[in-house]
Enzyme design. Structure first.
Site, mmCIF file in Angstrom:
data_model
loop_
_atom_site.group_PDB
_atom_site.id
_atom_site.type_symbol
_atom_site.label_atom_id
_atom_site.label_comp_id
_atom_site.label_asym_id
_atom_site.label_seq_id
_atom_site.Cartn_x
_atom_site.Cartn_y
_atom_site.Cartn_z
ATOM 1 N N ASP A 189 0.542 -1.512 0.142
ATOM 2 C CA ASP A 189 -0.035 -0.492 -0.325
ATOM 3 C C ASP A 189 0.795 1.523 -0.367
ATOM 4 O O ASP A 189 1.268 1.612 1.178
ATOM 5 C CB ASP A 189 -1.006 -0.080 1.311
ATOM 6 N N HIS A 191 -0.593 3.747 -0.169
ATOM 7 C CA HIS A 191 -1.352 5.246 0.505
ATOM 8 C C HIS A 191 -1.622 6.985 -0.113
ATOM 9 O O HIS A 191 -1.647 7.423 1.139
ATOM 10 C CB HIS A 191 -0.521 5.471 2.103
ATOM 11 N N GLU A 215 -0.687 -0.614 -4.105
ATOM 12 C CA GLU A 215 -2.557 -0.056 -3.522
ATOM 13 C C GLU A 215 -1.817 1.617 -3.616
ATOM 14 O O GLU A 215 -1.209 2.245 -3.443
ATOM 15 C CB GLU A 215 -2.871 -0.665 -2.227
ATOM 16 N N GLU A 241 -10.196 3.364 -2.556
ATOM 17 C CA GLU A 241 -10.440 4.114 -0.949
ATOM 18 C C GLU A 241 -11.257 4.757 -0.786
ATOM 19 O O GLU A 241 -11.827 5.825 0.589
ATOM 20 C CB GLU A 241 -9.852 3.667 -0.135
ATOM 21 N N ASP A 264 -15.320 1.184 -0.141
ATOM 22 C CA ASP A 264 -14.784 1.231 0.790
ATOM 23 C C ASP A 264 -16.890 1.441 1.477
ATOM 24 O O ASP A 264 -17.514 2.162 0.640
ATOM 25 C CB ASP A 264 -14.051 2.220 1.736
ATOM 26 N N HIS A 291 -12.467 -2.305 0.305
ATOM 27 C CA HIS A 291 -11.174 -1.916 1.826
ATOM 28 C C HIS A 291 -11.789 -1.502 2.681
ATOM 29 O O HIS A 291 -12.815 -1.195 3.083
ATOM 30 C CB HIS A 291 -11.000 0.284 1.004
#
Length: 388
Positions: A189, A191, A215, A241, A264, A291
């Site tokens: 991830d 992020h 990700e 997400e 999500d 997510h």
């Protein structure tokens, strides 16, 4: 209409509970109730206010009209979309599906066409915001039966950073691969911490690690860069997400620039909307991995979506995640066995609705403590803001 048949919404209660969650309970005039989880991490009070604003319309509505309620909440305020409104709608939608399943005596997935699988693969988080001891943690998760893990790929990064920083990222990921072997998936991830210039370099260097997915290599507002980044890696690219409706995902599908979407269930319009997003993804041959770093209601909602979506291949859980601290998601559930991970999978939930018995006394008690969780603010060596 008799009281027994009165499905109109009587009340909506909200509970802000540790570690960083917001629970919602909808109660009907006939006594039925359902639970949802409407929250934006770090903005719980803002979403709480949004739900309270929407309550003026909800009270008195027939809770069985889930789709009509969704459309009115989404379209009825003129301004649409975004994290706050869509997260508020998400929790309401989850609670309405929970109620509908309970009223009919069946799990939510039965109302969505029935399951396409008997169990869902789960991945577990390792490391923290600035990941460390990841190899040891990965081995522990595999020993516990997990077939896949996910970690933050990096800590804070400059817009253009040093080869040393790049090497640290690659070495950390490779240590995990060597620790678990090729039978275990490793999600990396980014992020959104890494900007396009560095993502190009890092993704190319990660090839030997063979990630399960990479990700959020860039922030979702820069999704147009994914077409360039796809040329740098053979690994599947995942994002979503921080996208909140089918309209946000539409261009991503049309550009064919992503391999996995991660809506999500507490941010992207709940079960109703994420079901539509998953179906859209299927039409573009894109996989779904919802997510879910949140609480038990959001997790259960995601599982019901997974059970009916042929392109759902793995599910995130916050069990044991570093954000949770001393409170974990099963602490608010009277039937934690429903969420028991068995050799890396969770089996079909068999109780009506979302399948969880929320410990309301625990929720009410912990709401007295509440929380004020905020994500950290990071800065680079020169004092400028760094993405978290």
């Amino acid at each position: 209409m008799s009281e027994q048949k009165d499905f109109s919404i009587k009340s909506i209660s909200l509970y802000k509970v540790p570690p960083r969650w917001l629970f919602l309970k909808i109660t009907l005039n006939n006594g039925l109730s359902g639970w949802g989880e409407p929250v934006v991490e770090g903005r719980a009070d803002t979403v709480k206010a949004a739900v309270e604003e929407l309550s003026g319309y909800l009270i008195g509505q027939d809770a069985r009209r889930i789709e009509d309620i969704w459309q009115v909440l989404y379209r009825g305020g003129f301004y649409r979309g975004g994290p706050v409104l869509m997260s508020a709608i998400s929790g309401i939608d989850q609670a309405l599906w929970d109620i509908r399943g309970k009223a009919l005596g069946v799990p939510v997935y039965e109302l969505l066409g029935g399951p396409v699988r008997d169990k869902m693969k789960i991945y577990s988080w390792i490391g923290g915001d600035r990941p460390e001891n990841v190899a040891e943690a990965a081995r522990a998760r595999v020993a516990a039966g997990f077939k896949a893990v996910k970690m933050n790929a990096s800590s804070d990064m400059e817009w253009i950073d040093t080869p040393k920083k790049v090497s640290e990222i690659i070495d950390r990921a490779m240590v995990v691969r060597e620790a678990v072997g090729d039978d275990v998936g490793i999600g990396l991830d980014f992020h959104g911490r890494i900007h396009r210039g560095m993502a190009k370099v890092i993704m190319k260097e990660l090839e030997p690690v063979k990630p399960m997915f990479i990700e959020e290599p860039v922030l979702s507002e820069n999704n147009e860069s994914l077409k360039v980044l796809q040329q740098m890696t053979s690994a599947p690219i995942a994002t979503g997400e921080r996208m909140f409706s089918r309209w946000d995902f539409k261009r991503l599908f049309e550009d064919r620039s992503v391999d996995i979407v991660q809506p999500d269930l507490s941010h992207a319009g709940g079960i109703s909307e994420v079901r539509r997003i998953a179906t859209m993804a299927e039409a573009y041959d894109v996989a779904v991995a919802p997510h879910c770093p949140l609480g038990p209601v959001s997790f259960a909602a995601a599982l019901h979506l997974d059970f009916v979506s042929i392109n759902a291949f793995i599910q995130e859980t916050s069990m044991g995640i570093h954000y949770n601290g001393e409170i974990d998601l099963i602490d608010y559930v009277k039937n934690p066995e429903a969420l028991r991970v068995d050799e890396g999978y969770i089996h079909l939930l068999d109780k009506p609705g979302l399948g969880l018995e929320i410990d309301e006394e625990k929720v009410v008690e912990m709401a007295k403590t509440g929380h004020d969780w905020k994500n950290p603010i990071w800065r680079n060596a020169d004092g400028s803001f760094a993405e978290w």
